[in-house]
Design a protein around this motif. Sequence first.
Motif, PDB file in Angstrom:
ATOM      1  N   ASP A  52      20.154  -8.068  38.777  1.00 15.99           N
ATOM      2  CA  ASP A  52      19.666  -8.078  40.068  1.00 15.99           C
ATOM      3  C   ASP A  52      20.344  -6.858  40.245  1.00 15.99           C
ATOM      4  OD1 ASP A  52      20.186  -7.982  43.057  1.00 15.99           O
ATOM      5  OD2 ASP A  52      20.293  -9.830  42.410  1.00 15.99           O
ATOM      6  N   PRO A  53      18.649  -5.598  40.813  1.00 12.87           N
ATOM      7  CA  PRO A  53      19.462  -4.707  40.940  1.00 12.87           C
ATOM      8  C   PRO A  53      19.894  -3.887  42.195  1.00 12.87           C
ATOM      9  CG  PRO A  53      16.476  -5.128  40.851  1.00 12.87           C
ATOM     10  CD  PRO A  53      17.749  -6.646  40.688  1.00 12.87           C
ATOM     11  N   LEU A  54      20.048  -4.870  43.035  1.00 15.95           N
ATOM     12  CA  LEU A  54      20.565  -4.922  44.351  1.00 15.95           C
ATOM     13  C   LEU A  54      21.905  -5.235  44.280  1.00 15.95           C
ATOM     14  CD1 LEU A  54      19.839  -3.582  47.535  1.00 15.95           C
ATOM     15  CD2 LEU A  54      20.401  -6.042  48.230  1.00 15.95           C
ATOM     16  N   GLY A  55      22.419  -5.914  43.789  1.00 15.83           N
ATOM     17  CA  GLY A  55      23.618  -6.230  43.796  1.00 15.83           C
ATOM     18  C   GLY A  55      24.498  -5.750  42.493  1.00 15.83           C
ATOM     19  N   ARG A  56      23.862  -5.033  41.398  1.00 12.33           N
ATOM     20  CA  ARG A  56      24.277  -4.963  40.094  1.00 12.33           C
ATOM     21  C   ARG A  56      25.033  -5.540  39.682  1.00 12.33           C
ATOM     22  NH1 ARG A  56      24.640  -0.705  44.503  1.00 12.33           N
ATOM     23  NH2 ARG A  56      26.983  -0.431  44.534  1.00 12.33           N
ATOM     24  N   TYR A  57      24.445  -6.516  39.011  1.00 10.90           N
ATOM     25  CA  TYR A  57      25.414  -7.059  38.769  1.00 10.90           C
ATOM     26  C   TYR A  57      24.298  -8.098  37.436  1.00 10.90           C
ATOM     27  CZ  TYR A  57      23.940 -10.901  41.264  1.00 10.90           C
ATOM     28  OH  TYR A  57      23.174 -12.462  42.142  1.00 10.90           O
ATOM     29  N   THR A  58      24.852  -8.392  35.738  1.00  9.04           N
ATOM     30  CA  THR A  58      24.080  -9.075  34.810  1.00  9.04           C
ATOM     31  C   THR A  58      24.831  -9.998  34.655  1.00  9.04           C
ATOM     32  OG1 THR A  58      25.136  -7.692  33.723  1.00  9.04           O
ATOM     33  CG2 THR A  58      23.282  -7.004  33.839  1.00  9.04           C
ATOM     34  N   LEU A  59      24.475 -11.466  34.390  1.00  7.78           N
ATOM     35  CA  LEU A  59      24.741 -12.493  34.039  1.00  7.78           C
ATOM     36  C   LEU A  59      24.173 -13.225  33.225  1.00  7.78           C
ATOM     37  CD1 LEU A  59      23.728 -15.253  35.478  1.00  7.78           C
ATOM     38  CD2 LEU A  59      24.664 -14.301  37.572  1.00  7.78           C
ATOM     39  N   CYS A  60      24.729 -14.824  32.606  1.00  7.59           N
ATOM     40  CA  CYS A  60      23.689 -15.046  31.312  1.00  7.59           C
ATOM     41  C   CYS A  60      24.464 -16.225  31.453  1.00  7.59           C
ATOM     42  CB  CYS A  60      24.715 -15.012  29.878  1.00  7.59           C
ATOM     43  SG  CYS A  60      23.910 -13.100  29.214  1.00  7.59           S
ATOM     44  N   HIS A  61      22.954 -17.307  31.393  1.00  8.56           N
ATOM     45  CA  HIS A  61      23.635 -18.801  32.142  1.00  8.56           C
ATOM     46  C   HIS A  61      22.433 -18.956  30.928  1.00  8.56           C
ATOM     47  CE1 HIS A  61      19.269 -18.376  33.702  1.00  8.56           C
ATOM     48  NE2 HIS A  61      19.530 -17.498  34.172  1.00  8.56           N
ATOM     49  N   PRO A  62      22.531 -20.864  30.393  1.00  7.27           N
ATOM     50  CA  PRO A  62      21.987 -21.149  29.387  1.00  7.27           C
ATOM     51  C   PRO A  62      20.488 -22.419  29.954  1.00  7.27           C
ATOM     52  CG  PRO A  62      23.817 -22.667  29.984  1.00  7.27           C
ATOM     53  CD  PRO A  62      23.737 -21.243  30.732  1.00  7.27           C
ATOM     54  N   SER A  63      19.636 -21.814  29.196  1.00  5.88           N
ATOM     55  CA  SER A  63      17.974 -20.954  29.676  1.00  5.88           C
ATOM     56  C   SER A  63      17.366 -22.582  30.287  1.00  5.88           C
ATOM     57  CB  SER A  63      16.896 -20.966  28.515  1.00  5.88           C
ATOM     58  OG  SER A  63      17.566 -21.873  27.498  1.00  5.88           O
ATOM     59  N   ALA A  64      18.437 -23.570  30.141  1.00  9.58           N
ATOM     60  CA  ALA A  64      17.055 -24.531  30.924  1.00  9.58           C
ATOM     61  C   ALA A  64      17.181 -24.961  32.604  1.00  9.58           C
ATOM     62  CB  ALA A  64      17.772 -25.498  29.920  1.00  9.58           C
ATOM     63  N   TRP A  65      18.505 -23.521  32.823  1.00  6.56           N
ATOM     64  CA  TRP A  65      19.264 -24.011  34.003  1.00  6.56           C
ATOM     65  C   TRP A  65      18.198 -23.066  35.098  1.00  6.56           C
ATOM     66  CZ3 TRP A  65      25.072 -23.289  34.851  1.00  6.56           C
ATOM     67  CH2 TRP A  65      26.029 -24.349  34.359  1.00  6.56           C
ATOM     68  N   LYS A  66      17.805 -23.822  36.408  1.00  9.65           N
ATOM     69  CA  LYS A  66      16.984 -23.314  37.118  1.00  9.65           C
ATOM     70  C   LYS A  66      17.732 -22.111  37.647  1.00  9.65           C
ATOM     71  CE  LYS A  66      17.223 -27.418  39.103  1.00  9.65           C
ATOM     72  NZ  LYS A  66      16.674 -28.092  39.861  1.00  9.65           N
ATOM     73  N   THR A  67      17.035 -21.117  38.254  1.00  7.24           N
ATOM     74  CA  THR A  67      17.277 -19.451  38.575  1.00  7.24           C
ATOM     75  C   THR A  67      16.574 -19.943  40.235  1.00  7.24           C
ATOM     76  OG1 THR A  67      18.333 -19.022  36.749  1.00  7.24           O
ATOM     77  CG2 THR A  67      17.989 -17.071  38.567  1.00  7.24           C
ATOM     78  N   SER A  68      16.831 -19.367  41.698  1.00  5.98           N
ATOM     79  CA  SER A  68      16.539 -19.258  42.441  1.00  5.98           C
ATOM     80  C   SER A  68      16.752 -17.679  42.992  1.00  5.98           C
ATOM     81  CB  SER A  68      16.790 -20.454  43.282  1.00  5.98           C
ATOM     82  OG  SER A  68      17.859 -21.079  43.810  1.00  5.98           O
ATOM     83  N   THR A  69      16.483 -16.658  43.292  1.00  4.61           N
ATOM     84  CA  THR A  69      17.307 -15.280  43.674  1.00  4.61           C
ATOM     85  C   THR A  69      16.103 -15.014  45.120  1.00  4.61           C
ATOM     86  OG1 THR A  69      16.914 -13.162  43.641  1.00  4.61           O
ATOM     87  CG2 THR A  69      15.443 -13.977  42.017  1.00  4.61           C
ATOM     88  N   ASN A  70      16.368 -14.448  46.165  1.00  2.00           N
ATOM     89  CA  ASN A  70      16.002 -14.244  47.306  1.00  2.00           C
ATOM     90  C   ASN A  70      15.528 -12.131  47.042  1.00  2.00           C
ATOM     91  OD1 ASN A  70      18.259 -12.817  47.877  1.00  2.00           O
ATOM     92  ND2 ASN A  70      18.627 -14.102  49.601  1.00  2.00           N
TER      93      ASN A  70
END
Length: 681
Positions: free
Chosen positions: A545-563
Amino acid sequence: MPSHRDQDLNAPDVDPVDTPFKRRLALSVALIALLGSVLGYAASYAGTREDEAAREAQKYAVLAMSEQSAALAQFYDYLGEFTTTTVFKQRKEIADARANLLAIPGESASADHWKQASSRLVELSPTLQEEASSEKAALAWAESTVKPTLARLHQLASRQAATDWGDKASAYVGGITLLAVTLALLGLSTTITARTRPFFWWPAAVVTATTLAGFLLVTLKPVPNIPEGAMKAVAQGDRLLLMGEHRKAMDSYTLAVRESNEYALAYERRAEARAAAENPGAQFVTNVMSPQARRENIADLDHALRFGEKTFANLANQGANYFHVRNYKKMEELTRQALRLNDGPPIPHLNLALSLAAQGRTEEAEKEFRRSVTFFDTRSSLERGELYASARTQLEILLHRQPERRDSILRHQGMLVESEASTHRPGTRIPADSASAQRLQLELKGSEIQVSMAYQNIPKNSLVSRIFYFRQDPAADWLQRHDLSTFERFSELPPSGEAYWSGPVELQCPSAGDYRVDVYANNRLLASKQTTRQPGSGDLRLHYDPLGRYTLCHPSAWKTSTNDAGHVTIESPDGEQVLRIRAVPIPLPLEGRGQLSETALESLAEEIKAKFAPTAGGAQQATLGGEVGTLRRFSSKDGRTAIAWASIQDEGMLRTLVVEYRDAQDAQLIGELLTRIKFHA
């Protein structure tokens, strides 16, 4: 006195008009003239076709420029609209978060203001009526490139056709010239005796036969006609390649090859897509490729070189391929051809150095490696890092293949390490020939890598480098990780003692496999240590996330939603595990920062209490992602756990985290994911 009647008159010798020689000569001249006429017509026809193809190439060049301009205008319109809506949306989301989490006065009204402004913008453009996202902006750009790409492909095909027809016309004119020589020889043969005529007749016959054979070969050789379907398939492949869909791009290029099996560009692009698919993280240099993919790439580039021009890129890439199949002489040959075309890019110089090192020509290799780094240092920092890493990776592969050359290979690696270190930490070289190290340790803690060692005789301000390698299993080659390597001037510690380094941090998701660190003082390898990261959560995907300036790793099968405003929700397919992170800029100055953090945590608790109850112990200090914050735990009657965490740091960013999971089944997985979160200042 004698009269004229008495004089003896001698008549000159006159060859008979009808002789076998003259009949043969007349027939030969007639046939040669006929062949010359055919050649003249063929040259005229080829010249006409050359002009037609050249005009087509010019037409498509203009069309490509206009299509490119239209595509850029369309993309920038979309980009401007995307930027506008994203900014308004971010402002609204930030105001909402400030109001809900921190109860800052006036933020609710501000959120309504930005919502109204955004709704008014929607009326101005149909594009804005859809949900804007960075992915859609990238998709719009990729789609807009198809028409200009197709026009450029038509231009290239027409230009090649013009070149081929021009070559045919030149060959026919050359044939006419040879026939003129033949006629000259035949004419000369009439002025000499019959005994010497064969010395003119036979060369004339050979020249005529050669001209006829050449005419037939040139005529029968077709001018390649690239079908429209093949060019459309390449244009679609380029679009997919631009979107990062490398495998789908390969399928599209394969379709182009089926349409036209002599389409050099389709083979070249398929090789490019295959290399990108095998090296998804690389931007400038590709090292990794399975043996099968390597063989397929060699075959594709062989076809590209056979059916098309010997371009710099194809020669350089094919030379690099031959390193991996251990054909070092062929690698040197192709690389030198590439350098004759263009000696500016650094990769062919590196490949030439590697080919010389592999052939045991150590002094030549040393000179070429030093010449290579002069080209490395002219590139951007990212490309330079990949180039140095690629060089050390290839040398590592060569060391595995040729252990008898260990001393020279380590010398090359040491020179490359010191050269790269000096670009990061310039200054006077401080000799460190007596430096040594013992008890080197390497530990992997989440996304962080820790190194420690005891050392002796490392002079102050000498260059100390930590070079990291990775391999998925012991049978694989070591790959040097340019994103992990660190370089420093040794100035904070005494010349002898113990050193501990916390970091670097893996920005990409850590992988199971072997990690290795080599520690250097200048160009001297002090020690090497490896360790293994055991398999964890399976295939992981990186979220940044460039605005929040953080990185994280998650299982590729998980669903991601971002604003696009520092807020992300990641959820397992069954909905049993949920992780939410919010990053909200806080107005400076940060007076009462601790109170704001407590307020945010209380707001999160209120959201959670609908399904969970607080556990005993209350709030406690906890470090997450490298930041110290406050944490509270919650539990439910059905055995589920929730964690809420909040932190405000000096840069004025409030970061919150909420995670929900099944306590018994998911605790290990969630713990592993939490260790792989990293907040960046």
